[in-house]
Design a protein around this motif. Structure first.
Motif, PDB file in Angstrom:
ATOM      1  N   ALA A   4       0.829  -1.201   0.000  1.00 28.79           N
ATOM      2  CA  ALA A   4       0.000   0.000   0.000  1.00 28.79           C
ATOM      3  C   ALA A   4       0.868   1.258   0.000  1.00 28.79           C
ATOM      4  O   ALA A   4       0.633   2.198  -0.763  1.00 28.79           O
ATOM      5  CB  ALA A   4      -0.921  -0.002   1.231  1.00 28.79           C
ATOM      6  N   ARG A   5       1.884   1.274   0.856  1.00 26.56           N
ATOM      7  CA  ARG A   5       2.760   2.446   0.934  1.00 26.56           C
ATOM      8  C   ARG A   5       3.561   2.615  -0.347  1.00 26.56           C
ATOM      9  O   ARG A   5       3.829   3.738  -0.792  1.00 26.56           O
ATOM     10  CB  ARG A   5       3.690   2.308   2.146  1.00 26.56           C
ATOM     11  N   LEU A   6       3.935   1.499  -0.972  1.00 22.86           N
ATOM     12  CA  LEU A   6       4.657   1.544  -2.240  1.00 22.86           C
ATOM     13  C   LEU A   6       3.823   2.242  -3.310  1.00 22.86           C
ATOM     14  O   LEU A   6       4.308   3.112  -4.039  1.00 22.86           O
ATOM     15  CB  LEU A   6       5.005   0.119  -2.685  1.00 22.86           C
ATOM     16  N   GLY A   7       2.541   1.877  -3.398  1.00 18.28           N
ATOM     17  CA  GLY A   7       1.658   2.518  -4.369  1.00 18.28           C
ATOM     18  C   GLY A   7       1.439   3.985  -4.078  1.00 18.28           C
ATOM     19  O   GLY A   7       1.436   4.822  -4.981  1.00 18.28           O
ATOM     20  N   LEU A   8       1.259   4.311  -2.788  1.00 15.52           N
ATOM     21  CA  LEU A   8       1.023   5.708  -2.401  1.00 15.52           C
ATOM     22  C   LEU A   8       2.235   6.596  -2.682  1.00 15.52           C
ATOM     23  O   LEU A   8       2.097   7.698  -3.222  1.00 15.52           O
ATOM     24  CB  LEU A   8       0.691   5.776  -0.910  1.00 15.52           C
ATOM     25  N   VAL A   9       3.414   6.122  -2.302  1.00 17.72           N
ATOM     26  CA  VAL A   9       4.614   6.955  -2.383  1.00 17.72           C
ATOM     27  C   VAL A   9       5.111   7.101  -3.816  1.00 17.72           C
ATOM     28  O   VAL A   9       5.517   8.193  -4.241  1.00 17.72           O
ATOM     29  CB  VAL A   9       5.730   6.378  -1.481  1.00 17.72           C
ATOM     30  N   THR A  10       5.090   6.026  -4.587  1.00 17.39           N
ATOM     31  CA  THR A  10       5.647   6.065  -5.948  1.00 17.39           C
ATOM     32  C   THR A  10       4.630   6.490  -6.994  1.00 17.39           C
ATOM     33  O   THR A  10       5.011   6.929  -8.082  1.00 17.39           O
ATOM     34  CB  THR A  10       6.204   4.688  -6.355  1.00 17.39           C
ATOM     35  N   GLY A  11       3.339   6.349  -6.686  1.00 15.45           N
ATOM     36  CA  GLY A  11       2.311   6.649  -7.680  1.00 15.45           C
ATOM     37  C   GLY A  11       2.192   5.583  -8.747  1.00 15.45           C
ATOM     38  O   GLY A  11       1.531   5.785  -9.767  1.00 15.45           O
ATOM     39  N   LEU A  44      12.670  -5.539  -0.346  1.00 16.69           N
ATOM     40  CA  LEU A  44      13.807  -4.811  -0.895  1.00 16.69           C
ATOM     41  C   LEU A  44      13.384  -3.449  -1.444  1.00 16.69           C
ATOM     42  O   LEU A  44      14.053  -2.431  -1.212  1.00 16.69           O
ATOM     43  CB  LEU A  44      14.475  -5.631  -1.993  1.00 16.69           C
ATOM     44  N   LEU A  45      12.271  -3.414  -2.163  1.00 17.65           N
ATOM     45  CA  LEU A  45      11.801  -2.156  -2.753  1.00 17.65           C
ATOM     46  C   LEU A  45      11.405  -1.149  -1.685  1.00 17.65           C
ATOM     47  O   LEU A  45      11.748   0.041  -1.774  1.00 17.65           O
ATOM     48  CB  LEU A  45      10.605  -2.422  -3.676  1.00 17.65           C
ATOM     49  N   THR A  46      10.679  -1.594  -0.660  1.00 12.89           N
ATOM     50  CA  THR A  46      10.190  -0.662   0.361  1.00 12.89           C
ATOM     51  C   THR A  46      11.266  -0.310   1.393  1.00 12.89           C
ATOM     52  O   THR A  46      11.033   0.545   2.253  1.00 12.89           O
ATOM     53  CB  THR A  46       8.940  -1.232   1.066  1.00 12.89           C
ATOM     54  N   SER A  47      12.436  -0.969   1.292  1.00  6.09           N
ATOM     55  CA  SER A  47      13.582  -0.599   2.139  1.00  6.09           C
ATOM     56  C   SER A  47      14.545   0.315   1.401  1.00  6.09           C
ATOM     57  O   SER A  47      15.536   0.771   1.990  1.00  6.09           O
ATOM     58  CB  SER A  47      14.334  -1.858   2.592  1.00  6.09           C
ATOM     59  N   ASP A  48      14.270   0.591   0.146  1.00  4.21           N
ATOM     60  CA  ASP A  48      15.175   1.328  -0.735  1.00  4.21           C
ATOM     61  C   ASP A  48      14.795   2.812  -0.743  1.00  4.21           C
ATOM     62  O   ASP A  48      13.721   3.186  -1.217  1.00  4.21           O
ATOM     63  CB  ASP A  48      15.091   0.738  -2.137  1.00  4.21           C
ATOM     64  N   SER A  49      15.671   3.654  -0.243  1.00  5.78           N
ATOM     65  CA  SER A  49      15.373   5.092  -0.190  1.00  5.78           C
ATOM     66  C   SER A  49      15.267   5.704  -1.582  1.00  5.78           C
ATOM     67  O   SER A  49      14.630   6.746  -1.752  1.00  5.78           O
ATOM     68  CB  SER A  49      16.436   5.823   0.628  1.00  5.78           C
ATOM     69  N   LYS A  50      15.898   5.090  -2.592  1.00 10.17           N
ATOM     70  CA  LYS A  50      15.777   5.596  -3.960  1.00 10.17           C
ATOM     71  C   LYS A  50      14.358   5.403  -4.494  1.00 10.17           C
ATOM     72  O   LYS A  50      13.933   6.121  -5.404  1.00 10.17           O
ATOM     73  CB  LYS A  50      16.780   4.889  -4.876  1.00 10.17           C
ATOM     74  N   VAL A  51      13.656   4.453  -3.948  1.00  7.35           N
ATOM     75  CA  VAL A  51      12.271   4.196  -4.344  1.00  7.35           C
ATOM     76  C   VAL A  51      11.294   4.922  -3.423  1.00  7.35           C
ATOM     77  O   VAL A  51      10.347   5.566  -3.871  1.00  7.35           O
ATOM     78  CB  VAL A  51      11.960   2.682  -4.322  1.00  7.35           C
ATOM     79  N   MET A  52      11.553   4.845  -2.110  1.00  7.69           N
ATOM     80  CA  MET A  52      10.584   5.287  -1.115  1.00  7.69           C
ATOM     81  C   MET A  52      10.912   6.634  -0.483  1.00  7.69           C
ATOM     82  O   MET A  52      10.100   7.164   0.288  1.00  7.69           O
ATOM     83  CB  MET A  52      10.473   4.236  -0.008  1.00  7.69           C
ATOM     84  N   GLY A  53      12.082   7.202  -0.774  1.00  6.00           N
ATOM     85  CA  GLY A  53      12.443   8.451  -0.109  1.00  6.00           C
ATOM     86  C   GLY A  53      12.562   8.235   1.384  1.00  6.00           C
ATOM     87  O   GLY A  53      13.220   7.307   1.844  1.00  6.00           O
ATOM     88  N   SER A  97      10.220   0.622   8.549  1.00  7.11           N
ATOM     89  CA  SER A  97      10.816   0.668   9.873  1.00  7.11           C
ATOM     90  C   SER A  97      11.539  -0.651  10.133  1.00  7.11           C
ATOM     91  O   SER A  97      11.395  -1.622   9.386  1.00  7.11           O
ATOM     92  CB  SER A  97       9.737   0.873  10.934  1.00  7.11           C
ATOM     93  N   ARG A  98      12.320  -0.703  11.199  1.00  2.83           N
ATOM     94  CA  ARG A  98      13.022  -1.939  11.538  1.00  2.83           C
ATOM     95  C   ARG A  98      12.021  -3.061  11.803  1.00  2.83           C
ATOM     96  O   ARG A  98      12.231  -4.208  11.371  1.00  2.83           O
ATOM     97  CB  ARG A  98      13.893  -1.713  12.771  1.00  2.83           C
ATOM     98  N   THR A  99      10.922  -2.762  12.476  1.00  2.00           N
ATOM     99  CA  THR A  99       9.904  -3.771  12.777  1.00  2.00           C
ATOM    100  C   THR A  99       9.301  -4.331  11.496  1.00  2.00           C
ATOM    101  O   THR A  99       9.106  -5.546  11.355  1.00  2.00           O
ATOM    102  CB  THR A  99       8.790  -3.176  13.660  1.00  2.00           C
ATOM    103  N   VAL A 126      11.734  -6.666   9.849  1.00  2.00           N
ATOM    104  CA  VAL A 126      11.791  -7.950  10.551  1.00  2.00           C
ATOM    105  C   VAL A 126      10.599  -8.823  10.172  1.00  2.00           C
ATOM    106  O   VAL A 126      10.745 -10.018   9.876  1.00  2.00           O
ATOM    107  CB  VAL A 126      11.848  -7.737  12.079  1.00  2.00           C
ATOM    108  N   LEU A 127       9.412  -8.224  10.164  1.00  2.00           N
ATOM    109  CA  LEU A 127       8.213  -8.988   9.812  1.00  2.00           C
ATOM    110  C   LEU A 127       8.254  -9.448   8.352  1.00  2.00           C
ATOM    111  O   LEU A 127       7.884 -10.584   8.035  1.00  2.00           O
ATOM    112  CB  LEU A 127       6.961  -8.137  10.059  1.00  2.00           C
ATOM    113  N   GLY A 128       8.722  -8.568   7.460  1.00  2.00           N
ATOM    114  CA  GLY A 128       8.793  -8.919   6.047  1.00  2.00           C
ATOM    115  C   GLY A 128       9.752 -10.067   5.785  1.00  2.00           C
ATOM    116  O   GLY A 128       9.412 -11.030   5.082  1.00  2.00           O
ATOM    117  N   TRP A 129      10.959  -9.970   6.355  1.00  2.00           N
ATOM    118  CA  TRP A 129      11.936 -11.040   6.160  1.00  2.00           C
ATOM    119  C   TRP A 129      11.505 -12.323   6.855  1.00  2.00           C
ATOM    120  O   TRP A 129      11.744 -13.433   6.353  1.00  2.00           O
ATOM    121  CB  TRP A 129      13.318 -10.608   6.642  1.00  2.00           C
ATOM    122  N   THR A 130      10.858 -12.201   7.996  1.00  2.00           N
ATOM    123  CA  THR A 130      10.330 -13.389   8.683  1.00  2.00           C
ATOM    124  C   THR A 130       9.310 -14.097   7.812  1.00  2.00           C
ATOM    125  O   THR A 130       9.299 -15.335   7.710  1.00  2.00           O
ATOM    126  CB  THR A 130       9.690 -13.001  10.028  1.00  2.00           C
TER     127      THR A 130
END
Length: 429
Positions: free
Chosen positions: A73-80, A391-400, A405-407, A410-414
């Motif tokens: 959801a945040r990926l769609g909102l932030v990148t358009g 990977l995409l939502t941890s990338d500042s070039k994509v998400m600014g 967050s760290r949490t 952790v949940l994503g990689w888990t």
């Protein structure tokens, strides 16, 4: 700013139940669509085979599912852009088309399974052959997607989510052993057998499914388009309020989805497993078995819920295929907001996905087993896509400054590791 808290910590004077309900949309619909006929069949098989001992999986899948969907959801909102569009901009084309292939294989198989499940349910209650019902539902859903506006479709989908309450009511009619159920909910039980691992992979795959990732991101973009933000430049970026509202929507939808999962497991555990009916293969068998055990109320609620969830989920499955391919191929007119003559290729993908899924039902494949094994397929194919999303939502070039967050990391990689481990365990066992 890091999006560390998905819910507004200080909603302010403008917060109200009416405002909260108004913010529900893509997340709620995505969560409800997750409980499709394939999912219901998977929960029914699990509850019948292993009883209350699988109830703990609902607590496991909720935070993992919610975290991945919130990233989308945040990926769609932030990148358009939708997920396919973001992958295209950030990674080489082989990665992009591999991700699309994973989605399409899983979705087409799922469409066939869901249409077959709806046809089986209607045959059971009407006596009319499922081979008449499945093409009827395929044509009906395709026409609704083509002819209705995005706004009308979302309004209809929101109402369809209410059908899932049928399974909550059915669970209380089944009169479960609440003491045993609560113990099994909070004390995990695992069996190292091929049967149990296949059920575990199916439960993970039917709750954390590839089509939900693409749909969530694309629907956030559709919501932005509906506000008049017609270009990527206008949509790019998201305020703290928009992220908070998306978080409330996603967490509500995923909670609803897992709540329904829990009550279907509970219903079938309390009736089928408790009475020795452990060898079922689909939800319509579960519904038939419920009739003498829990009465007509539970039977009708279970059966009609199966059809209603199919009407919600199949459009999401076909639509997510169209979004992924149109974003990957950079087609003009790739949106449910566009009329068919302005986006012929987008709607052609929807029609093709429906036709191929329908063909699976007429190709001699066992629709009963397709429902369960489509969930297993999702469980095997989802982990690579989860890795891409993290990977995409941890990338500042994509998400600014809206990176995970760290949490959330952790949940994503888990989630990725757990789904991979379960799939490997199934393979070796």
């Amino acid at each position: 700013m890091n999006a560390t808290n998905p819910l507004p910590t200080n909603p302010g004077p403008g917060f109200s139940p009416k405002r909260f309900i108004a913010c529900l949309g893509p997340g709620l619909i995505t969560g409800a669509a997750d409980d499709d006929p394939s999912g219901i069949s998977t929960y029914s098989v699990a509850g019948a085979a292993y009883g209350y001992s699988v109830l703990w999986t609902a607590l496991l899948t909720f935070p993992l599912m919610a975290s991945v969907q919130l990233m989308c959801a945040r990926l769609g909102l932030v990148t358009g852009r939708g997920l396919g569009g973001v992958i295209r901009k950030r990674y080489p084309h082989p990665v992009l088309w591999a991700a699309c292939l994973l989605l399409i294989v899983a979705n087409v198989f799922n469409i066939g399974a869901d249409l077959g499940g709806m046809g089986d349910a209607m045959q059971m209650v009407t006596g009319i052959s499922k081979y008449l019902w499945t093409p009827f539902f395929a044509v009906l859903i395709t026409l609704l997607l083509i002819l209705t506006s995005y706004k009308s479709m979302v309004r209809a989908f929101k109402w369809l989510t209410l059908v899932l309450f049928a399974y909550v009511i059915a669970a209380f009619l089944a009169r479960p052993n609440w003491g045993a159920a609560l113990h099994a909910t909070f004390v995990p039980h695992i069996e190292w057998s091929a049967g149990y691992m296949s059920v575990l992979v199916a439960l993970l795959g039917t709750t954390i499914s590839p089509y939900l990732f693409f749909w969530q991101a694309s629907e956030e973009v559709e919501e932005e388009r509906a506000k008049g933000r017609s270009t990527v430049a206008k949509r790019r970026g998201a305020t703290a309020g928009e992220v908070a509202e998306a978080g409330a929507d996603v967490w509500t939808g995923m909670f609803y989805s897992n709540l329904v999962m829990y009550f279907i497991l509970l219903t079938t555990a309390a009736t089928l497993h408790a009475h020795g009916k452990q060898d079922i293969e689909t939800a319509h068998q579960a519904a038939a078995a419920l009739l003498p055990l829990a009465g007509k109320g539970a039977y009708w609620l279970f059966t009609l819920g199966l059809v209603g969830t199919g009407l919600l989920a199949v459009p999401v499955l076909a639509g997510s295929c169209a979004y992924a391919i149109s974003e990957a191929a950079v087609w003009r007119g790739g949106s449910l907001n566009d009329r068919p003559w302005r986006a012929p290729r987008f709607y052609a993908v929807i029609a093709a996905a429906m036709v191929i899924g329908l063909a699976l039902d007429f190709a001699g494949l066992n629709a009963v087993k397709m429902l369960f094994w489509s969930a297993v397929l999702n469980g095997v194919l989802a982990p690579p896509l989860v890795v891409l999303i993290v990977l995409l939502t941890s990338d500042s070039k994509v998400m600014g400054d809206r990176v995970n967050s760290r949490t959330e990391n952790v949940l994503g990689w888990t989630c990725a590791v757990l789904m991979t481990a379960a799939a490997l365990a199934l393979f070796f066992l």
